[in-house]
Write a protein that holds these residues in place. Structure first.
Motif, PDB file in Angstrom:
ATOM      1  N   ILE A   1      -3.967 -14.002   5.653  1.00 54.04           N
ATOM      2  CA  ILE A   1      -5.251 -13.952   4.935  1.00 54.04           C
ATOM      3  C   ILE A   1      -6.129 -12.852   5.519  1.00 54.04           C
ATOM      4  O   ILE A   1      -6.722 -12.066   4.781  1.00 54.04           O
ATOM      5  CB  ILE A   1      -5.958 -15.327   4.987  1.00 54.04           C
ATOM      6  N   TYR A   2      -6.184 -12.782   6.833  1.00 53.52           N
ATOM      7  CA  TYR A   2      -7.031 -11.799   7.501  1.00 53.52           C
ATOM      8  C   TYR A   2      -6.606 -10.365   7.175  1.00 53.52           C
ATOM      9  O   TYR A   2      -7.435  -9.490   6.960  1.00 53.52           O
ATOM     10  CB  TYR A   2      -6.992 -12.032   9.012  1.00 53.52           C
ATOM     11  N   ASN A   3      -5.297 -10.128   7.130  1.00 54.53           N
ATOM     12  CA  ASN A   3      -4.784  -8.771   6.915  1.00 54.53           C
ATOM     13  C   ASN A   3      -4.487  -8.440   5.457  1.00 54.53           C
ATOM     14  O   ASN A   3      -4.106  -7.306   5.161  1.00 54.53           O
ATOM     15  CB  ASN A   3      -3.507  -8.557   7.737  1.00 54.53           C
ATOM     16  N   ALA A   4      -4.634  -9.397   4.570  1.00 53.71           N
ATOM     17  CA  ALA A   4      -4.232  -9.191   3.175  1.00 53.71           C
ATOM     18  C   ALA A   4      -5.046  -8.087   2.514  1.00 53.71           C
ATOM     19  O   ALA A   4      -6.258  -7.999   2.669  1.00 53.71           O
ATOM     20  CB  ALA A   4      -4.396 -10.491   2.396  1.00 53.71           C
ATOM     21  N   ARG A   5      -4.334  -7.280   1.763  1.00 49.25           N
ATOM     22  CA  ARG A   5      -4.986  -6.236   0.968  1.00 49.25           C
ATOM     23  C   ARG A   5      -5.312  -6.758  -0.429  1.00 49.25           C
ATOM     24  O   ARG A   5      -6.068  -6.142  -1.160  1.00 49.25           O
ATOM     25  CB  ARG A   5      -4.086  -5.018   0.892  1.00 49.25           C
ATOM     26  N   SER A   6      -4.682  -7.881  -0.776  1.00 48.57           N
ATOM     27  CA  SER A   6      -4.913  -8.515  -2.065  1.00 48.57           C
ATOM     28  C   SER A   6      -4.451  -9.960  -1.970  1.00 48.57           C
ATOM     29  O   SER A   6      -3.768 -10.342  -1.013  1.00 48.57           O
ATOM     30  CB  SER A   6      -4.144  -7.788  -3.173  1.00 48.57           C
ATOM     31  N   VAL A   7      -4.772 -10.754  -2.980  1.00 50.76           N
ATOM     32  CA  VAL A   7      -4.305 -12.131  -3.001  1.00 50.76           C
ATOM     33  C   VAL A   7      -2.785 -12.172  -3.118  1.00 50.76           C
ATOM     34  O   VAL A   7      -2.124 -12.994  -2.480  1.00 50.76           O
ATOM     35  CB  VAL A   7      -4.986 -12.922  -4.150  1.00 50.76           C
ATOM     36  N   LEU A   8      -2.213 -11.264  -3.882  1.00 49.89           N
ATOM     37  CA  LEU A   8      -0.757 -11.198  -4.001  1.00 49.89           C
ATOM     38  C   LEU A   8      -0.113 -10.908  -2.647  1.00 49.89           C
ATOM     39  O   LEU A   8       0.891 -11.532  -2.272  1.00 49.89           O
ATOM     40  CB  LEU A   8      -0.343 -10.131  -5.021  1.00 49.89           C
ATOM     41  N   ASP A   9      -0.690  -9.993  -1.895  1.00 56.43           N
ATOM     42  CA  ASP A   9      -0.218  -9.677  -0.546  1.00 56.43           C
ATOM     43  C   ASP A   9      -0.253 -10.941   0.319  1.00 56.43           C
ATOM     44  O   ASP A   9       0.699 -11.248   1.036  1.00 56.43           O
ATOM     45  CB  ASP A   9      -1.114  -8.577   0.040  1.00 56.43           C
TER      46      ASP A   9
END
Length: 132
Positions: free
Chosen positions: A66-74
């Motif tokens: 969650i912290y590193n996600a670039r998007s919800v899909l990521d």
């Protein structure tokens, strides 16, 4: 108003994390040879210890995702990776202790602690690997 400007994103990621955690619990409890929830309802401490360690081992890399996600899909993709890793940890421990489920059902804490610790260790390594 700027103090709550991120509220929609917060809610999306919180919902995504909660959904992935629910999915994890369903998949994990189906993957194990014992019924954790039934055992916990019967006050079998070993089931609670092993499931609790597994849940922590899953949510730690999920938090990093969650912290590193670039998007919800990521976030979803890396959350699913964390899920697969944790189920894999369970199966690796089963290789070492083929009667793991029977031991947990019998409320033998040593086996539960091993599974919980292995799950947490797998989660820590998984989370660290996501920080590339």
């Amino acid at each position: 108003m700027t103090s709550i400007a991120g509220l929609p994103d917060f809610l999306v990621y919180l919902g995504t994390g909660a959904g992935l955690t629910g999915l994890y619990l369903v998949v994990y409890t189906l993957a194990t040879a014992h019924n954790e929830l039934a055992l916990i309802r019967r006050d079998v401490t070993a089931a609670s210890v092993s499931l609790g360690g597994s849940l922590l081992g899953f949510t730690l890399p999920l938090a990093v995702a969650i912290y590193n996600a670039r998007s919800v899909l990521d976030c979803l993709v890396w959350g699913l990776v964390a899920l697969v890793v944790q189920v894999g940890v369970y199966w690796l421990v089963r290789l070492v202790l083929p009667d793991l489920s029977r031991r947990i059902e019998d409320d033998r804490i040593a086996a539960a602690l091993l599974l919980g610790a292995a799950s947490l260790a797998g989660g820590v390594l998984n989370a660290a690997s996501m920080t590339y």
